[in-house]
Write a protein that holds these residues in place. Structure first.
Motif, PDB file in Angstrom:
ATOM      1  N   PHE A   1      22.011 -44.477  17.224  1.00 19.69           N
ATOM      2  CA  PHE A   1      22.691 -45.494  17.602  1.00 19.69           C
ATOM      3  C   PHE A   1      24.082 -44.789  18.159  1.00 19.69           C
ATOM      4  O   PHE A   1      24.421 -43.926  17.276  1.00 19.69           O
ATOM      5  CB  PHE A   1      22.909 -46.674  16.662  1.00 19.69           C
ATOM      6  N   GLY A   2      24.572 -45.199  19.560  1.00 23.29           N
ATOM      7  CA  GLY A   2      25.534 -44.623  20.002  1.00 23.29           C
ATOM      8  C   GLY A   2      25.313 -42.953  19.968  1.00 23.29           C
ATOM      9  O   GLY A   2      24.118 -42.480  20.436  1.00 23.29           O
ATOM     10  N   SER A   3      26.229 -42.238  19.538  1.00 19.08           N
ATOM     11  CA  SER A   3      26.026 -40.636  19.471  1.00 19.08           C
ATOM     12  C   SER A   3      25.663 -40.591  18.092  1.00 19.08           C
ATOM     13  O   SER A   3      25.570 -39.247  17.650  1.00 19.08           O
ATOM     14  CB  SER A   3      26.906 -39.869  20.003  1.00 19.08           C
ATOM     15  N   ASN A   4      25.052 -41.280  17.289  1.00 15.78           N
ATOM     16  CA  ASN A   4      24.788 -41.208  15.883  1.00 15.78           C
ATOM     17  C   ASN A   4      23.232 -40.978  15.565  1.00 15.78           C
ATOM     18  O   ASN A   4      22.642 -41.613  16.298  1.00 15.78           O
ATOM     19  CB  ASN A   4      25.464 -42.070  14.844  1.00 15.78           C
ATOM     20  N   TYR A   5      22.867 -39.967  14.687  1.00 13.34           N
ATOM     21  CA  TYR A   5      21.612 -40.011  14.384  1.00 13.34           C
ATOM     22  C   TYR A   5      21.304 -39.986  12.973  1.00 13.34           C
ATOM     23  O   TYR A   5      21.976 -39.258  12.000  1.00 13.34           O
ATOM     24  CB  TYR A   5      20.910 -38.622  14.972  1.00 13.34           C
ATOM     25  N   ILE A   6      20.429 -40.584  12.432  1.00 13.74           N
ATOM     26  CA  ILE A   6      20.199 -40.879  10.806  1.00 13.74           C
ATOM     27  C   ILE A   6      18.581 -40.221  10.519  1.00 13.74           C
ATOM     28  O   ILE A   6      17.850 -40.917  11.108  1.00 13.74           O
ATOM     29  CB  ILE A   6      20.286 -42.197  10.101  1.00 13.74           C
TER      30      ILE A   6
ATOM     31  N   GLY B   1      28.875 -34.585  15.933  1.00 13.20           N
ATOM     32  CA  GLY B   1      27.826 -33.565  16.026  1.00 13.20           C
ATOM     33  C   GLY B   1      27.745 -33.071  14.294  1.00 13.20           C
ATOM     34  O   GLY B   1      27.271 -32.150  14.254  1.00 13.20           O
ATOM     35  N   GLU B   2      28.742 -33.569  13.595  1.00 14.39           N
ATOM     36  CA  GLU B   2      28.959 -32.875  12.202  1.00 14.39           C
ATOM     37  C   GLU B   2      27.592 -33.729  11.452  1.00 14.39           C
ATOM     38  O   GLU B   2      27.284 -34.818  11.427  1.00 14.39           O
ATOM     39  CB  GLU B   2      30.078 -33.453  11.556  1.00 14.39           C
ATOM     40  N   LYS B   3      26.888 -32.382  10.474  1.00 14.18           N
ATOM     41  CA  LYS B   3      25.806 -33.091   9.693  1.00 14.18           C
ATOM     42  C   LYS B   3      26.404 -33.446   8.473  1.00 14.18           C
ATOM     43  O   LYS B   3      27.137 -32.737   7.773  1.00 14.18           O
ATOM     44  CB  LYS B   3      24.892 -31.961   9.467  1.00 14.18           C
TER      45      LYS B   3
ATOM     46  N   THR C   1      32.373 -52.497  -4.359  1.00 12.00           N
ATOM     47  CA  THR C   1      31.537 -51.202  -4.615  1.00 12.00           C
ATOM     48  C   THR C   1      30.761 -51.316  -2.965  1.00 12.00           C
ATOM     49  O   THR C   1      30.671 -50.098  -2.447  1.00 12.00           O
ATOM     50  CB  THR C   1      30.419 -51.545  -5.396  1.00 12.00           C
ATOM     51  N   ILE C   2      30.630 -52.283  -2.382  1.00 16.20           N
ATOM     52  CA  ILE C   2      29.878 -52.138  -1.169  1.00 16.20           C
ATOM     53  C   ILE C   2      30.961 -51.936  -0.020  1.00 16.20           C
ATOM     54  O   ILE C   2      30.468 -51.293   0.927  1.00 16.20           O
ATOM     55  CB  ILE C   2      29.162 -53.629  -0.760  1.00 16.20           C
ATOM     56  N   ASP C   3      31.932 -52.478  -0.098  1.00 17.91           N
ATOM     57  CA  ASP C   3      33.243 -52.134   0.786  1.00 17.91           C
ATOM     58  C   ASP C   3      33.656 -50.767   1.126  1.00 17.91           C
ATOM     59  O   ASP C   3      33.788 -50.343   2.055  1.00 17.91           O
ATOM     60  CB  ASP C   3      34.573 -53.107   0.341  1.00 17.91           C
ATOM     61  N   ASN C   4      33.415 -50.054  -0.201  1.00 16.22           N
ATOM     62  CA  ASN C   4      33.966 -48.633  -0.156  1.00 16.22           C
ATOM     63  C   ASN C   4      32.700 -47.998   0.808  1.00 16.22           C
ATOM     64  O   ASN C   4      33.075 -47.077   1.628  1.00 16.22           O
ATOM     65  CB  ASN C   4      33.764 -48.307  -1.440  1.00 16.22           C
ATOM     66  N   PHE C   5      31.238 -48.616   0.619  1.00 16.25           N
ATOM     67  CA  PHE C   5      30.427 -47.960   1.417  1.00 16.25           C
ATOM     68  C   PHE C   5      30.641 -48.285   2.847  1.00 16.25           C
ATOM     69  O   PHE C   5      30.457 -47.232   3.703  1.00 16.25           O
ATOM     70  CB  PHE C   5      28.807 -48.412   1.030  1.00 16.25           C
ATOM     71  N   ILE C   6      31.020 -49.208   3.223  1.00 18.45           N
ATOM     72  CA  ILE C   6      31.235 -49.824   4.486  1.00 18.45           C
ATOM     73  C   ILE C   6      32.208 -49.052   5.178  1.00 18.45           C
ATOM     74  O   ILE C   6      32.033 -48.440   6.384  1.00 18.45           O
ATOM     75  CB  ILE C   6      31.181 -51.208   4.688  1.00 18.45           C
ATOM     76  N   LEU C   7      33.367 -48.434   4.497  1.00 20.50           N
ATOM     77  CA  LEU C   7      34.354 -47.966   4.895  1.00 20.50           C
ATOM     78  C   LEU C   7      33.832 -46.694   5.135  1.00 20.50           C
ATOM     79  O   LEU C   7      34.449 -45.895   6.298  1.00 20.50           O
ATOM     80  CB  LEU C   7      35.534 -47.929   3.842  1.00 20.50           C
ATOM     81  N   SER C   8      33.000 -45.954   4.195  1.00 21.93           N
ATOM     82  CA  SER C   8      32.373 -44.713   4.725  1.00 21.93           C
ATOM     83  C   SER C   8      31.860 -44.705   5.919  1.00 21.93           C
ATOM     84  O   SER C   8      31.979 -43.603   6.779  1.00 21.93           O
ATOM     85  CB  SER C   8      31.543 -44.043   3.541  1.00 21.93           C
ATOM     86  N   PHE C   9      30.832 -45.733   5.972  1.00 25.10           N
ATOM     87  CA  PHE C   9      30.072 -45.593   7.329  1.00 25.10           C
ATOM     88  C   PHE C   9      31.043 -45.828   8.536  1.00 25.10           C
ATOM     89  O   PHE C   9      30.505 -45.120   9.622  1.00 25.10           O
ATOM     90  CB  PHE C   9      29.280 -46.977   7.361  1.00 25.10           C
ATOM     91  N   ARG C  10      31.933 -46.329   8.478  1.00 22.82           N
ATOM     92  CA  ARG C  10      32.943 -46.414   9.295  1.00 22.82           C
ATOM     93  C   ARG C  10      33.600 -45.257   9.798  1.00 22.82           C
ATOM     94  O   ARG C  10      33.665 -44.576  11.098  1.00 22.82           O
ATOM     95  CB  ARG C  10      34.089 -47.513   9.382  1.00 22.82           C
ATOM     96  N   LYS C  11      33.920 -44.512   8.711  1.00 18.36           N
ATOM     97  CA  LYS C  11      34.499 -43.238   9.204  1.00 18.36           C
ATOM     98  C   LYS C  11      33.417 -42.378   9.596  1.00 18.36           C
ATOM     99  O   LYS C  11      33.899 -41.306  10.764  1.00 18.36           O
ATOM    100  CB  LYS C  11      35.019 -42.708   7.556  1.00 18.36           C
ATOM    101  N   TYR C  12      31.998 -42.359   9.157  1.00 13.39           N
ATOM    102  CA  TYR C  12      31.244 -41.329   9.946  1.00 13.39           C
ATOM    103  C   TYR C  12      30.895 -41.699  11.295  1.00 13.39           C
ATOM    104  O   TYR C  12      30.831 -40.940  11.996  1.00 13.39           O
ATOM    105  CB  TYR C  12      30.079 -41.473   9.024  1.00 13.39           C
ATOM    106  N   PHE C  13      30.810 -43.124  11.422  1.00 12.06           N
ATOM    107  CA  PHE C  13      29.816 -43.208  12.804  1.00 12.06           C
ATOM    108  C   PHE C  13      30.872 -44.113  13.860  1.00 12.06           C
ATOM    109  O   PHE C  13      30.182 -44.371  14.919  1.00 12.06           O
ATOM    110  CB  PHE C  13      28.791 -44.335  12.239  1.00 12.06           C
ATOM    111  N   GLU C  14      31.899 -44.686  13.505  1.00  9.14           N
ATOM    112  CA  GLU C  14      32.405 -45.386  14.422  1.00  9.14           C
ATOM    113  C   GLU C  14      33.625 -44.567  15.196  1.00  9.14           C
ATOM    114  O   GLU C  14      34.146 -43.578  14.688  1.00  9.14           O
ATOM    115  CB  GLU C  14      33.361 -46.662  13.816  1.00  9.14           C
TER     116      GLU C  14
END
Length: 233
Positions: free
Chosen positions: A138-143, A155-157, A199-212
């Motif tokens: 999605f976008g320029s992200n790949y999982i 482009g960071e793995k 616990t979940i909020d922290n995961f969501i924050l990480s996802f935003r940092k990685y992918f947004e």
């Protein structure tokens, strides 16, 4: 081993409660008990159930109010009402307030078991969402879910933990729909009793940092206050 479906039995008449609990356990269900409305609402807040069996005439908070409160909280758990009231207006009221089925007392035990099975199976089917493959972009992200790895917009793995992979997959499979926190904790953590929402909020924050592109104005990963989390594209 697959987990036994769990039922919360909300009935204040002790003999009936014991008889139902025993018979449902013999059918292979895990049964928790509540003897009044306050206790019932507290248990629903703390645990995930596949079905609620609710007697209408229970102390403190009546069964109909319990169902109304649960539905207001966006909890879609199936509900089977047990009631000594058997007029069609009582039945209509129960169904209107959010019950999925209505059984009047005295009832046939076999019929109760069949209705319980039907509601639980329907719920399990609805929870089996469209599955996505081993990779997703999605976008320029790949999982890559299998390798638990992602390539971010820059482009960071990065390596994903097992829980991060599972949560990403769950949110993406329910694209554009709010996934309740109870469902997330049940599916990803496999808990029946939940840790904090943080616990979940922290995961969501990480996802935003990685992918947004802008983690403060997320395009993909959203928190829906008091209800759950959502992935949108």
């Amino acid at each position: 081993m697959s987990k036994k479906p769990s039922i919360l039995l909300i009935e204040d008449e002790e003999n009936l409660h014991e008889a139902l609990k025993l018979n449902l356990e013999l059918e292979g269900y895990e049964v928790s008990s509540a003897f009044n409305g306050t206790e019932a609402l507290q248990k629903v807040q703390e645990e995930y159930f596949d079905l609620l069996i609710v007697d209408v005439m229970i102390p403190e908070i009546d069964g109909i109010s319990v169902i109304e409160t649960i539905r207001v909280q966006q909890n879609e758990v199936p509900v089977l009402i047990l009631s000594a009231k058997n007029t069609s207006s009582d039945r209509v009221l129960g169904l209107k307030k959010g019950a999925d089925d209505y059984l009047t007392k005295p009832f046939n035990l076999e019929e109760l078991i069949l209705r319980v099975q039907k509601l639980i199976n329907k719920n399990l089917k609805m929870n089996d969402k469209v599955t996505i493959g081993d990779t997703y972009s999605f976008g320029s992200n790949y999982i890559d879910f299998k390798a638990q790895e992602a390539t971010t917009k820059s482009g960071e793995k990065i390596q994903l933990s097992k829980k991060e992979s599972m949560l990403l997959k769950l949110l993406i499979e329910n694209k554009n729909e709010v996934v309740p926190r109870e469902k997330i904790l049940q599916t990803v953590w496999g808990y029946n009793v939940y840790p904090t929402t943080r616990t979940i909020d922290n995961f969501i924050l990480s996802f935003r940092k990685y992918f947004e592109d802008d983690s403060r104005n997320p395009k993909y990963f959203h928190s829906v206050r008091g209800v759950g989390y959502k992935y949108t594209e």
